[in-house]
Each structure stands twice: as structure tokens, then as C-alpha cells.
Design a protein around this motif. Structure first.
Motif, PDB file in Angstrom:
ATOM      1  N   LYS A 266       0.809  -1.228   0.000  1.00 33.77           N
ATOM      2  CA  LYS A 266       0.000   0.000   0.000  1.00 33.77           C
ATOM      3  C   LYS A 266       0.836   1.269   0.000  1.00 33.77           C
ATOM      4  CE  LYS A 266      -3.816  -2.316   2.171  1.00 33.77           C
ATOM      5  NZ  LYS A 266      -4.538  -2.594   3.365  1.00 33.77           N
ATOM      6  N   LYS A 267       2.068   1.178   0.453  1.00 34.19           N
ATOM      7  CA  LYS A 267       2.898   2.386   0.567  1.00 34.19           C
ATOM      8  C   LYS A 267       3.795   2.592  -0.636  1.00 34.19           C
ATOM      9  CE  LYS A 267       2.652   2.258   5.489  1.00 34.19           C
ATOM     10  NZ  LYS A 267       2.963   3.046   6.598  1.00 34.19           N
ATOM     11  N   GLY A 268       3.518   1.875  -1.734  1.00 32.81           N
ATOM     12  CA  GLY A 268       4.316   2.047  -2.941  1.00 32.81           C
ATOM     13  C   GLY A 268       5.219   0.873  -3.224  1.00 32.81           C
ATOM     14  N   ASP A 269       6.066   1.056  -4.218  1.00 30.37           N
ATOM     15  CA  ASP A 269       6.965   0.001  -4.653  1.00 30.37           C
ATOM     16  C   ASP A 269       8.007  -0.314  -3.579  1.00 30.37           C
ATOM     17  OD1 ASP A 269       5.573   0.221  -7.006  1.00 30.37           O
ATOM     18  OD2 ASP A 269       7.182   1.191  -8.118  1.00 30.37           O
ATOM     19  N   ILE A 270       8.432  -1.588  -3.538  1.00 36.14           N
ATOM     20  CA  ILE A 270       9.505  -1.952  -2.607  1.00 36.14           C
ATOM     21  C   ILE A 270      10.848  -1.706  -3.292  1.00 36.14           C
ATOM     22  CG2 ILE A 270       8.090  -3.611  -1.349  1.00 36.14           C
ATOM     23  CD1 ILE A 270       9.565  -5.860  -2.794  1.00 36.14           C
ATOM     24  N   PHE A 271      11.870  -1.463  -2.505  1.00 33.68           N
ATOM     25  CA  PHE A 271      13.173  -1.079  -3.043  1.00 33.68           C
ATOM     26  C   PHE A 271      14.214  -2.192  -2.947  1.00 33.68           C
ATOM     27  CE2 PHE A 271      11.063   2.853  -1.790  1.00 33.68           C
ATOM     28  CZ  PHE A 271      11.066   3.491  -3.015  1.00 33.68           C
ATOM     29  N   PHE A 272      13.743  -3.434  -2.944  1.00 29.05           N
ATOM     30  CA  PHE A 272      14.638  -4.577  -2.873  1.00 29.05           C
ATOM     31  C   PHE A 272      13.925  -5.785  -3.484  1.00 29.05           C
ATOM     32  CE2 PHE A 272      12.215  -4.021   1.001  1.00 29.05           C
ATOM     33  CZ  PHE A 272      11.600  -5.256   1.173  1.00 29.05           C
ATOM     34  N   ASN A 273      14.694  -6.784  -3.885  1.00 25.30           N
ATOM     35  CA  ASN A 273      14.120  -8.040  -4.343  1.00 25.30           C
ATOM     36  C   ASN A 273      13.699  -8.848  -3.122  1.00 25.30           C
ATOM     37  OD1 ASN A 273      14.451  -7.806  -7.180  1.00 25.30           O
ATOM     38  ND2 ASN A 273      16.625  -8.235  -6.947  1.00 25.30           N
ATOM     39  N   TYR A 274      12.508  -9.417  -3.175  1.00 27.62           N
ATOM     40  CA  TYR A 274      11.993 -10.223  -2.077  1.00 27.62           C
ATOM     41  C   TYR A 274      11.751 -11.628  -2.589  1.00 27.62           C
ATOM     42  CZ  TYR A 274       8.859 -12.095   1.442  1.00 27.62           C
ATOM     43  OH  TYR A 274       8.292 -12.893   2.394  1.00 27.62           O
ATOM     44  N   GLY A 275      12.131 -12.617  -1.806  1.00 23.93           N
ATOM     45  CA  GLY A 275      11.898 -13.986  -2.224  1.00 23.93           C
ATOM     46  C   GLY A 275      12.342 -14.971  -1.179  1.00 23.93           C
ATOM     47  N   CYS A 276      12.809 -16.122  -1.656  1.00 27.69           N
ATOM     48  CA  CYS A 276      13.200 -17.173  -0.720  1.00 27.69           C
ATOM     49  C   CYS A 276      14.416 -17.928  -1.248  1.00 27.69           C
ATOM     50  CB  CYS A 276      12.044 -18.139  -0.501  1.00 27.69           C
ATOM     51  SG  CYS A 276      11.678 -19.199  -1.918  1.00 27.69           S
ATOM     52  N   PHE A 277      15.039 -18.625  -0.346  1.00 27.22           N
ATOM     53  CA  PHE A 277      16.076 -19.574  -0.711  1.00 27.22           C
ATOM     54  C   PHE A 277      15.379 -20.924  -0.878  1.00 27.22           C
ATOM     55  CE2 PHE A 277      18.630 -16.472   1.731  1.00 27.22           C
ATOM     56  CZ  PHE A 277      19.515 -16.127   0.728  1.00 27.22           C
ATOM     57  N   PRO A 278      15.614 -21.615  -1.999  1.00 30.35           N
ATOM     58  CA  PRO A 278      14.932 -22.896  -2.207  1.00 30.35           C
ATOM     59  C   PRO A 278      15.363 -23.945  -1.189  1.00 30.35           C
ATOM     60  CG  PRO A 278      16.567 -22.516  -3.927  1.00 30.35           C
ATOM     61  CD  PRO A 278      16.510 -21.281  -3.090  1.00 30.35           C
ATOM     62  N   ARG A 279      14.472 -24.877  -0.981  1.00 25.80           N
ATOM     63  CA  ARG A 279      14.688 -26.000  -0.057  1.00 25.80           C
ATOM     64  C   ARG A 279      14.865 -25.552   1.384  1.00 25.80           C
ATOM     65  NH1 ARG A 279      18.044 -30.596  -3.308  1.00 25.80           N
ATOM     66  NH2 ARG A 279      16.657 -30.641  -5.085  1.00 25.80           N
TER      67      ARG A 279
END
Length: 129
Positions: free
Chosen positions: A105-118
Motif C-alpha cells: 500500500k505504501k508504494g513500490d519496494i526497493f529490494f528483491n523479495y523472495g526465498c532460498f529454495p529448499r
């Protein structure tokens, strides 16, 4: 870290053998990004289970000192995508709450977000939300 050969493992150690397919219309609850084996174009690859945590050099097939990362939400975007852990093949989908697609809601994020597999969540942990 010991450098070892992959040795015919069914896991994917780098993105060089992967291809993404879009299924459904963007900005709908049905939209999915599925990953398949690049050679077969039909064998579904789970981003959660079939990608190795350690990056494998595609030429030498040796483990590298790097880790694989699955980007669910690219930087400078606001749609809240996530790996669908409860769907076959674990595609990426836009998160929803009460039938509505979620965005920051506060706009675009300034970093990549995700996960490490497994890597997995503790199934005994219950979040208050």
C-alpha cells in the motif's frame, strides 16, 4: 565449502536449464508463473523443491560458493507475489486476502523479495494473522 559435482541429481542448480511459462491473465486470481525444464518445455519444476540451495555451475557442474534465490517480488514493484506452496509444481501467484489481490500500500519496494529454495517454514508455528 566442498566443491562437488552434481552427479545426475534431479535438482536444478542454476537457471540455465529452466524456462518460465505464464498461465492465466495478469491481475487475476488465476494468474500463475510456472517453471518448466528448458529441454522438455513440459516437465514442471518446483521452485520450492527442485532448485538446489547451492548454485551449480552449468558448465562444470560443480557447486559454487553462491546460493540460489527465487525472486517472488522484484524490486520497484508492489504486487505481492509468492510461491504457491499448496499447489502442484509450486508456481508463483499473486497473494490474496478475502478474495482480493494484495499489493504493497505504501508504494513500490526497493529490494528483491523472495526465498532460498529448499528451506521451509516451521509447520508448528501459528501466526496471529
Amino acid at each position: 565449502m566442498t566443491m562437488e559435482k552434481r552427479g545426475g541429481s534431479l535438482s536444478h542448480g542454476s537457471n540455465s536449464s529452466l524456462h518460465n511459462l505464464v498461465d492465466g491473465e495478469a491481475d487475476t486470481l488465476e494468474y500463475r508463473i510456472k517453471t518448466v525444464d528448458k529441454d522438455s518445455k513440459s516437465k514442471v519444476v518446483s521452485l520450492w523443491h527442485d532448485i538446489s540451495l547451492v548454485h551449480i555451475d552449468p558448465v562444470s557442474e560443480l557447486a559454487t560458493p553462491y546460493l540460489n534465490f527465487v525472486c517472488e517480488i522484484p524490486k520497484f514493484s508492489r504486487k505481492k507475489y509468492e510461491i504457491a506452496t499448496d499447489e502442484e509444481g509450486n508456481p508463483i501467484k499473486q497473494d490474496s486476502k478475502k478474495g482480493q489481490l494484495r499489493e504493497f500500500k505504501k508504494g513500490d519496494i526497493f529490494f528483491n523479495y523472495g526465498c532460498f529454495p529448499r528451506t521451509w517454514e516451521d509447520p508448528t508455528f501459528i501466526h496471529h494473522d
